[in-house]
Design an enzyme around this catalytic site. Sequence first.
Site, PDB file in Angstrom:
ATOM      1  N   HIS A 490      80.507 -74.414  54.852  1.00  0.00           N
ATOM      2  CA  HIS A 490      81.239 -73.173  54.595  1.00  0.00           C
ATOM      3  C   HIS A 490      81.207 -72.264  55.843  1.00  0.00           C
ATOM      4  O   HIS A 490      82.253 -71.820  56.326  1.00  0.00           O
ATOM      5  CB  HIS A 490      80.622 -72.455  53.392  1.00  0.00           C
ATOM      6  CG  HIS A 490      81.211 -71.109  53.106  1.00  0.00           C
ATOM      7  ND1 HIS A 490      82.119 -70.895  52.096  1.00  0.00           N
ATOM      8  CD2 HIS A 490      81.058 -69.914  53.710  1.00  0.00           C
ATOM      9  CE1 HIS A 490      82.485 -69.634  52.089  1.00  0.00           C
ATOM     10  NE2 HIS A 490      81.856 -69.009  53.066  1.00  0.00           N
ATOM     11  N   GLU A 491      80.010 -72.007  56.329  1.00  0.00           N
ATOM     12  CA  GLU A 491      79.895 -71.098  57.477  1.00  0.00           C
ATOM     13  C   GLU A 491      80.550 -71.705  58.719  1.00  0.00           C
ATOM     14  O   GLU A 491      81.120 -70.995  59.549  1.00  0.00           O
ATOM     15  CB  GLU A 491      78.431 -70.743  57.755  1.00  0.00           C
ATOM     16  CG  GLU A 491      77.723 -70.021  56.606  1.00  0.00           C
ATOM     17  CD  GLU A 491      78.465 -68.794  56.086  1.00  0.00           C
ATOM     18  OE1 GLU A 491      79.236 -68.180  56.850  1.00  0.00           O
ATOM     19  OE2 GLU A 491      78.285 -68.460  54.899  1.00  0.00           O
ATOM     20  N   HIS A 494      84.113 -70.783  58.807  1.00  0.00           N
ATOM     21  CA  HIS A 494      84.362 -69.476  59.437  1.00  0.00           C
ATOM     22  C   HIS A 494      84.343 -69.629  60.964  1.00  0.00           C
ATOM     23  O   HIS A 494      85.159 -69.046  61.677  1.00  0.00           O
ATOM     24  CB  HIS A 494      83.283 -68.473  59.040  1.00  0.00           C
ATOM     25  CG  HIS A 494      83.394 -67.941  57.638  1.00  0.00           C
ATOM     26  ND1 HIS A 494      84.559 -67.406  57.132  1.00  0.00           N
ATOM     27  CD2 HIS A 494      82.478 -67.837  56.642  1.00  0.00           C
ATOM     28  CE1 HIS A 494      84.344 -66.992  55.882  1.00  0.00           C
ATOM     29  NE2 HIS A 494      83.098 -67.256  55.554  1.00  0.00           N
ATOM     30  N   HIS A 497      87.461 -71.060  62.146  1.00  0.00           N
ATOM     31  CA  HIS A 497      88.522 -70.054  62.068  1.00  0.00           C
ATOM     32  C   HIS A 497      88.518 -69.230  63.361  1.00  0.00           C
ATOM     33  O   HIS A 497      89.570 -68.916  63.928  1.00  0.00           O
ATOM     34  CB  HIS A 497      88.264 -69.168  60.842  1.00  0.00           C
ATOM     35  CG  HIS A 497      89.417 -68.324  60.413  1.00  0.00           C
ATOM     36  ND1 HIS A 497      89.306 -67.383  59.404  1.00  0.00           N
ATOM     37  CD2 HIS A 497      90.702 -68.235  60.836  1.00  0.00           C
ATOM     38  CE1 HIS A 497      90.472 -66.784  59.232  1.00  0.00           C
ATOM     39  NE2 HIS A 497      91.333 -67.277  60.089  1.00  0.00           N
TER      40      HIS A 497
HETATM   41 ZN   LIG Z   1      82.068 -67.044  53.690  1.00  0.00          ZN
END
Ligand SMILES: [Zn+2]
Length: 721
Positions: A490-491, A494, A497
């Site tokens: 998940h991290e 980011h 991104h």
């Molecule tokens: Zn998050």
Amino acid sequence: MIRFLVAAAGAAAIASAAEATVQKPLLAPWTGPYGGVPPFDMVRVEHFKPALEAAMAEQLAEVDKIANDPAAPSFENTLAALERSGRTLDRVGTIYGIYSNTMSTPDFQKVEEEMAPKLAAFSDQITQNEKLFKRIAAVYDARETGKLTPEQKRLAWLDYTNFVRAGAKLDPAAKKRLSEINQRLAALYTKFSQNLLADETDYVLFLDKESDLAGLPGSLRTAAAAAAEQRGQNGKWAILNTRSSMEPFLTYSDRRDLREKVWRTYYSRGDHGDAKDNNAIISEILKLRAERAKLLGFQTHAHWRLENSMAGTPERAMELMEAVWKPAVARVREEVADMQAVADKEGAKIKIEPWDYRYYAEKVRKAKYDLDQNEVKPYLQLEKLREGMFWVAGQLFGFNFSPVDGVPVYNPDMRVYKVTDPSGKLVGLWYFDPYARPGKQSGAWMNAYRNQERFDRDITTIVSNNTNFVKGKPGEPILISWDDANALFHEFGHALHGLNSNVSYPSLSGTAVARDYVEFPSQILERWLSTPEVLNRFALHYQTGKPIPPELVQRIERAATFNQGFATVEYLASALIDMKLHLAGDQTIDPDAFERNTLKALGMPSEIVMRHRTPQFSHAFSSDAYSAGYYSYLWSDTLSADAWEAFTEAGGPYDRAVAKRLRDAVFSAGNTVDPADAYRAFRGRDPGIAALMRKRGFPIEQGGAAARPPDPPLASSAAAK
Ligand SMILES: [Zn+2]
């Protein structure tokens, strides 16, 4: 989660000459390789105050120059000039934010208490600068008549909206009050975070008998022994008061008395009725937020916060949450019945309580799906999974990660990797700070040290991932849970991104998007963890090195929607409380009573507690960022579930064409386009909630009636144009 510096800064006094020498490492442009790197090796806590003050003064001077420019306002002399301003404060503030999140020592906390209100006042000084706002408004009003690029128009919209939302149009008296509120809130947010950190650090359960460890797998015992040793308690086992320690203990400990003890300690953080209690702080925060929303012309804080989100209004966010809440609660009833049956069969003579949920869920998982998390864990080595994430980034985006030496770090356990594209060109740096330690906030998050931009020259990004794994003994691989492996991916989503960002202006770069959209890239990246391609290559047994057996992978897949009742209700209870607290207006709120009564009215199952109880709800009370915004994870997951089906409908998770569309429309676009438009560019249509319901294993239609369309659309409001 992603973390931001509490927007910058204050009534700036020019630093004295003596201070100027000590603050230098913070004020100087970053030097060294890769376009410069943060000088962590030179920074001392005493540098922060003079450096922040000097950097605020510098930015105020820059802004004054822009505001008083005799030339007519243009994009170049106003908005582009603003993008160029505040560079020093950006750098100082970044390192200040890193200290706040990861090295919050008592002497740093003193600096933070003093500086937080000053930084808030500074920020208001800029947004309340009338001459500056007039120029921004002039550029914004003329945006369709000039020769602005679409990205420049978007920046004009963003700057104008941000200034208005911060009170630029208010009269002087209202502006003054607004600034007082912001300064007080900044102080309260700091206090809230510091109290929570103290309760997480100060409460450690030391176990000293083998019998206290009944049920705990070997990897947990090893980690607990290492944690005790690090705290000077050789020969004991330490259970820390963090999620990474609490969750596995509640899952495996056969000792119901100790489970209850660990559960009560964890869910009482910030709620002990002592000097570190957060309830009074929360009441005051809610009052001030309600007053501020009124001043700004909004019904409630929630209405103000959601105005520039993808959802647009609290009503739309509530609508989605309520659509998912009922089927999730119904699923919890089934899960509890399954667990109660196991407990009865064992002759446990208990009624399932919150500290039993994870423990019996694990037994049901074994019975129903023949799946034991302990059977999976030996295959989940932290470093192998990190390599797996790198491999996924290579497959999807063509990135290559390689470790670099000689870049300063703030902790010896931290590592730095350089990221390049297929042509070998530098994309950015990725810093990894993996382990829990005193002074570091719990949980996992991504943080950008520097944003990508290219309007004056190419500047590459620097991003970091931060996690709280318990550091093992030297040389021993760190085994993590399936949930933690998901959080890791998940991290990293980011981070990708940020790394994919391909925009001109830093204000629109990377993760600087609407709060209910920013979790979309991170949540979709979690999906690649369970692809056979990753598991076969990187889920390798820590002793034999053999890949996870395909039949075990199949059992994992079959159990994919297991316990989704718990996961959804635990999360949604927090999201609903967050929204309802911020819809309640300016009444005086007793957080404990509000939480109790609201959950009762919602029909919260007694066997589950909120994922974040109100007194420990950092998302809502450590800053404005995720306040009335915890629903964002569900909103974004609706997007990510729907987007994932674009891959499965095409050639699978590694379909090149879909990956390219995802990169072009979403990962590289930053905030240069409206999120609803970006999503449509990727998917060819608006998202619906059917994919989310499928992902969680909930029925899509309730009552069997075909009154609703099969896939209710989740269109955004017209807010963010
Ligand atoms: Zn998050």
